[in-house]
Scaffold this motif. Structure first.
Motif, PDB file in Angstrom:
ATOM      1  N   MET A  45       0.837  -1.190   0.000  1.00  0.00           N
ATOM      2  CA  MET A  45       0.000   0.000   0.000  1.00  0.00           C
ATOM      3  C   MET A  45       0.872   1.239   0.000  1.00  0.00           C
ATOM      4  O   MET A  45       2.061   1.159   0.304  1.00  0.00           O
ATOM      5  N   SER A  46       0.284   2.354  -0.360  1.00  0.00           N
ATOM      6  CA  SER A  46       1.008   3.616  -0.321  1.00  0.00           C
ATOM      7  C   SER A  46       1.410   3.920   1.119  1.00  0.00           C
ATOM      8  O   SER A  46       0.662   3.637   2.056  1.00  0.00           O
ATOM      9  N   PHE A  47       2.590   4.505   1.280  1.00  0.00           N
ATOM     10  CA  PHE A  47       3.042   4.904   2.613  1.00  0.00           C
ATOM     11  C   PHE A  47       2.598   6.324   2.955  1.00  0.00           C
ATOM     12  O   PHE A  47       3.047   6.909   3.924  1.00  0.00           O
ATOM     13  N   ASP A  48       1.701   6.880   2.150  1.00  0.00           N
ATOM     14  CA  ASP A  48       1.203   8.228   2.381  1.00  0.00           C
ATOM     15  C   ASP A  48       0.641   8.332   3.801  1.00  0.00           C
ATOM     16  O   ASP A  48      -0.123   7.451   4.227  1.00  0.00           O
ATOM     17  N   PRO A  49       1.004   9.387   4.546  1.00  0.00           N
ATOM     18  CA  PRO A  49       0.527   9.535   5.932  1.00  0.00           C
ATOM     19  C   PRO A  49      -0.999   9.523   6.071  1.00  0.00           C
ATOM     20  O   PRO A  49      -1.521   9.131   7.118  1.00  0.00           O
ATOM     21  N   SER A  50      -1.721   9.896   5.026  1.00  0.00           N
ATOM     22  CA  SER A  50      -3.185   9.901   5.098  1.00  0.00           C
ATOM     23  C   SER A  50      -3.767   8.488   5.233  1.00  0.00           C
ATOM     24  O   SER A  50      -4.930   8.337   5.593  1.00  0.00           O
ATOM     25  N   LEU A  51      -2.956   7.469   4.967  1.00  0.00           N
ATOM     26  CA  LEU A  51      -3.426   6.088   5.058  1.00  0.00           C
ATOM     27  C   LEU A  51      -2.899   5.356   6.294  1.00  0.00           C
ATOM     28  O   LEU A  51      -3.174   4.170   6.479  1.00  0.00           O
ATOM     29  N   ALA A  52      -2.152   6.060   7.136  1.00  0.00           N
ATOM     30  CA  ALA A  52      -1.554   5.424   8.320  1.00  0.00           C
ATOM     31  C   ALA A  52      -2.611   4.820   9.241  1.00  0.00           C
ATOM     32  O   ALA A  52      -2.461   3.695   9.722  1.00  0.00           O
ATOM     33  N   LEU A  53      -3.689   5.549   9.495  1.00  0.00           N
ATOM     34  CA  LEU A  53      -4.743   5.042  10.373  1.00  0.00           C
ATOM     35  C   LEU A  53      -5.439   3.827   9.754  1.00  0.00           C
ATOM     36  O   LEU A  53      -5.771   2.869  10.459  1.00  0.00           O
ATOM     37  N   VAL A  54      -5.655   3.847   8.457  1.00  0.00           N
ATOM     38  CA  VAL A  54      -6.287   2.719   7.772  1.00  0.00           C
ATOM     39  C   VAL A  54      -5.432   1.459   7.972  1.00  0.00           C
ATOM     40  O   VAL A  54      -5.953   0.390   8.268  1.00  0.00           O
ATOM     41  N   VAL A 121      -4.068 -12.784  -3.570  1.00  0.00           N
ATOM     42  CA  VAL A 121      -3.983 -11.340  -3.343  1.00  0.00           C
ATOM     43  C   VAL A 121      -5.375 -10.837  -2.976  1.00  0.00           C
ATOM     44  O   VAL A 121      -6.328 -11.035  -3.741  1.00  0.00           O
ATOM     45  N   PHE A 122      -5.482 -10.216  -1.816  1.00  0.00           N
ATOM     46  CA  PHE A 122      -6.722  -9.568  -1.392  1.00  0.00           C
ATOM     47  C   PHE A 122      -6.607  -8.094  -1.759  1.00  0.00           C
ATOM     48  O   PHE A 122      -5.691  -7.410  -1.303  1.00  0.00           O
ATOM     49  N   ARG A 123      -7.517  -7.629  -2.590  1.00  0.00           N
ATOM     50  CA  ARG A 123      -7.457  -6.266  -3.113  1.00  0.00           C
ATOM     51  C   ARG A 123      -8.419  -5.363  -2.352  1.00  0.00           C
ATOM     52  O   ARG A 123      -9.583  -5.719  -2.151  1.00  0.00           O
ATOM     53  N   LEU A 124      -7.917  -4.174  -1.991  1.00  0.00           N
ATOM     54  CA  LEU A 124      -8.705  -3.177  -1.273  1.00  0.00           C
ATOM     55  C   LEU A 124      -8.570  -1.834  -1.976  1.00  0.00           C
ATOM     56  O   LEU A 124      -7.581  -1.594  -2.664  1.00  0.00           O
ATOM     57  N   CYS A 125      -9.522  -0.953  -1.741  1.00  0.00           N
ATOM     58  CA  CYS A 125      -9.414   0.419  -2.231  1.00  0.00           C
ATOM     59  C   CYS A 125     -10.454   1.276  -1.522  1.00  0.00           C
ATOM     60  O   CYS A 125     -11.572   0.814  -1.267  1.00  0.00           O
ATOM     61  N   ARG A 126     -10.061   2.496  -1.205  1.00  0.00           N
ATOM     62  CA  ARG A 126     -11.025   3.445  -0.657  1.00  0.00           C
ATOM     63  C   ARG A 126     -12.142   3.609  -1.681  1.00  0.00           C
ATOM     64  O   ARG A 126     -11.889   3.732  -2.887  1.00  0.00           O
ATOM     65  N   LYS A 127     -13.392   3.598  -1.215  1.00  0.00           N
ATOM     66  CA  LYS A 127     -14.557   3.637  -2.112  1.00  0.00           C
ATOM     67  C   LYS A 127     -14.489   4.806  -3.087  1.00  0.00           C
ATOM     68  O   LYS A 127     -14.778   4.656  -4.276  1.00  0.00           O
ATOM     69  N   ALA A 128     -14.043   5.972  -2.621  1.00  0.00           N
ATOM     70  CA  ALA A 128     -13.984   7.165  -3.474  1.00  0.00           C
ATOM     71  C   ALA A 128     -12.959   7.015  -4.605  1.00  0.00           C
ATOM     72  O   ALA A 128     -13.064   7.705  -5.618  1.00  0.00           O
ATOM     73  N   ASP A 129     -11.988   6.137  -4.460  1.00  0.00           N
ATOM     74  CA  ASP A 129     -10.939   5.931  -5.465  1.00  0.00           C
ATOM     75  C   ASP A 129     -11.155   4.670  -6.307  1.00  0.00           C
ATOM     76  O   ASP A 129     -10.375   4.390  -7.216  1.00  0.00           O
ATOM     77  N   ARG A 144     -14.096  -2.510  -1.129  1.00  0.00           N
ATOM     78  CA  ARG A 144     -14.134  -1.047  -1.049  1.00  0.00           C
ATOM     79  C   ARG A 144     -14.396  -0.632   0.394  1.00  0.00           C
ATOM     80  O   ARG A 144     -15.330  -1.141   1.013  1.00  0.00           O
ATOM     81  N   TRP A 145     -13.598   0.306   0.889  1.00  0.00           N
ATOM     82  CA  TRP A 145     -13.735   0.750   2.269  1.00  0.00           C
ATOM     83  C   TRP A 145     -13.983   2.256   2.324  1.00  0.00           C
ATOM     84  O   TRP A 145     -13.681   2.975   1.374  1.00  0.00           O
ATOM     85  N   GLN A 146     -14.529   2.674   3.475  1.00  0.00           N
ATOM     86  CA  GLN A 146     -14.773   4.092   3.709  1.00  0.00           C
ATOM     87  C   GLN A 146     -14.084   4.484   5.002  1.00  0.00           C
ATOM     88  O   GLN A 146     -14.133   3.733   5.985  1.00  0.00           O
ATOM     89  N   PRO A 147     -13.459   5.659   5.037  1.00  0.00           N
ATOM     90  CA  PRO A 147     -12.703   6.078   6.231  1.00  0.00           C
ATOM     91  C   PRO A 147     -13.513   6.052   7.523  1.00  0.00           C
ATOM     92  O   PRO A 147     -12.979   5.732   8.583  1.00  0.00           O
ATOM     93  N   LYS A 148     -14.798   6.345   7.464  1.00  0.00           N
ATOM     94  CA  LYS A 148     -15.597   6.380   8.702  1.00  0.00           C
ATOM     95  C   LYS A 148     -16.036   4.992   9.161  1.00  0.00           C
ATOM     96  O   LYS A 148     -16.625   4.856  10.222  1.00  0.00           O
ATOM     97  N   TYR A 149     -15.733   3.952   8.361  1.00  0.00           N
ATOM     98  CA  TYR A 149     -16.128   2.584   8.709  1.00  0.00           C
ATOM     99  C   TYR A 149     -14.930   1.633   8.723  1.00  0.00           C
ATOM    100  O   TYR A 149     -14.980   0.551   8.134  1.00  0.00           O
ATOM    101  N   LEU A 150     -13.863   2.026   9.403  1.00  0.00           N
ATOM    102  CA  LEU A 150     -12.660   1.182   9.425  1.00  0.00           C
ATOM    103  C   LEU A 150     -12.878  -0.120  10.180  1.00  0.00           C
ATOM    104  O   LEU A 150     -12.272  -1.140   9.850  1.00  0.00           O
ATOM    105  N   ALA A 151     -13.769  -0.125  11.165  1.00  0.00           N
ATOM    106  CA  ALA A 151     -14.071  -1.375  11.878  1.00  0.00           C
ATOM    107  C   ALA A 151     -14.717  -2.380  10.927  1.00  0.00           C
ATOM    108  O   ALA A 151     -14.485  -3.594  11.043  1.00  0.00           O
ATOM    109  N   VAL A 152     -15.508  -1.895   9.986  1.00  0.00           N
ATOM    110  CA  VAL A 152     -16.130  -2.779   8.984  1.00  0.00           C
ATOM    111  C   VAL A 152     -15.050  -3.365   8.079  1.00  0.00           C
ATOM    112  O   VAL A 152     -15.056  -4.564   7.801  1.00  0.00           O
TER     113      VAL A 152
END
Length: 181
Positions: A45-54, A121-129, A144-152
């Motif tokens: 995954m990208s090491f971009d800081p915006s994805l650290a919490l994910v 390979v398990f593929r993931l992506c933020r829903k908006a992307d 597809r995941w959403q930032p407000k539903y990380l537990a899901v």
């Protein structure tokens, strides 16, 4: 080795001690380390800081909850060239989780390398992307995941891993950081 078709003994034909590795032998060596016994999951995954919490709250924990040890290239100290180290980590993994959010070229490469080794390979992506995922990957199931539903995301990833790979050998971590028995 010779009995398994990995080596070809040319000694008789050439009159010298010549043994060659067969294509089957090279194929075996290329896959050495990638084993169904591994308790490791490589995360691309990208090491971009915006994805650290994910990564911390959902991907890392979902993999742990399924009984495997998640590892990213930046989690691992090494002295080698980074691409050689990534190849080694993927080869030693049971499967790969690839998050295509932010369209990192490295993620595409690592997912393809893992597929070439025969790894799941398990593929993931933020829903908006999700619409940006390249055509050579988007025909696979992309969670597809959403930032407000990380537990899901955490739970869905755990369940997919357990359904397709099986429960891993590692204990499920407790909330306080201790491991269950």
């Amino acid at each position: 080795s010779h009995e398994r078709g990995f080596l070809r003994d040319e000694s008789y034909a050439t009159g010298s001690n010549v043994v060659q590795i067969t294509p089957k032998g090279w194929s075996y060596l290329e896959g050495a380390g990638a084993t169904s016994e591994s308790d490791t999951a490589f995360v691309a995954m990208s090491f971009d800081p915006s994805l650290a919490l994910v990564y911390r709250a959902a991907i890392h924990r979902g993999i742990e909850d399924a009984g495997y040890l998640p590892i990213r290239a930046d989690d691992h100290r090494h002295e080698n060239l980074i691409d050689a180290e990534i190849h080694a980590l993927i080869r030693r993994s049971r499967f790969v989780v690839a998050d295509f959010t932010l369209q990192s070229n490295g993620v595409y490469y690592e997912a393809g390398f893992a597929r070439g080794l025969g790894l799941r390979v398990f593929r993931l992506c933020r829903k908006a992307d999700a619409k940006k995922v390249h055509f050579d990957q988007n025909h696979y199931h992309v969670l597809r995941w959403q930032p407000k539903y990380l537990a899901v995301l955490r739970r869905e990833l755990q369940l997919r891993i357990e359904a397709e790979i099986g429960r891993g050998p590692r204990p499920i971590p407790r909330a306080n950081g201790a491991h269950s028995g």
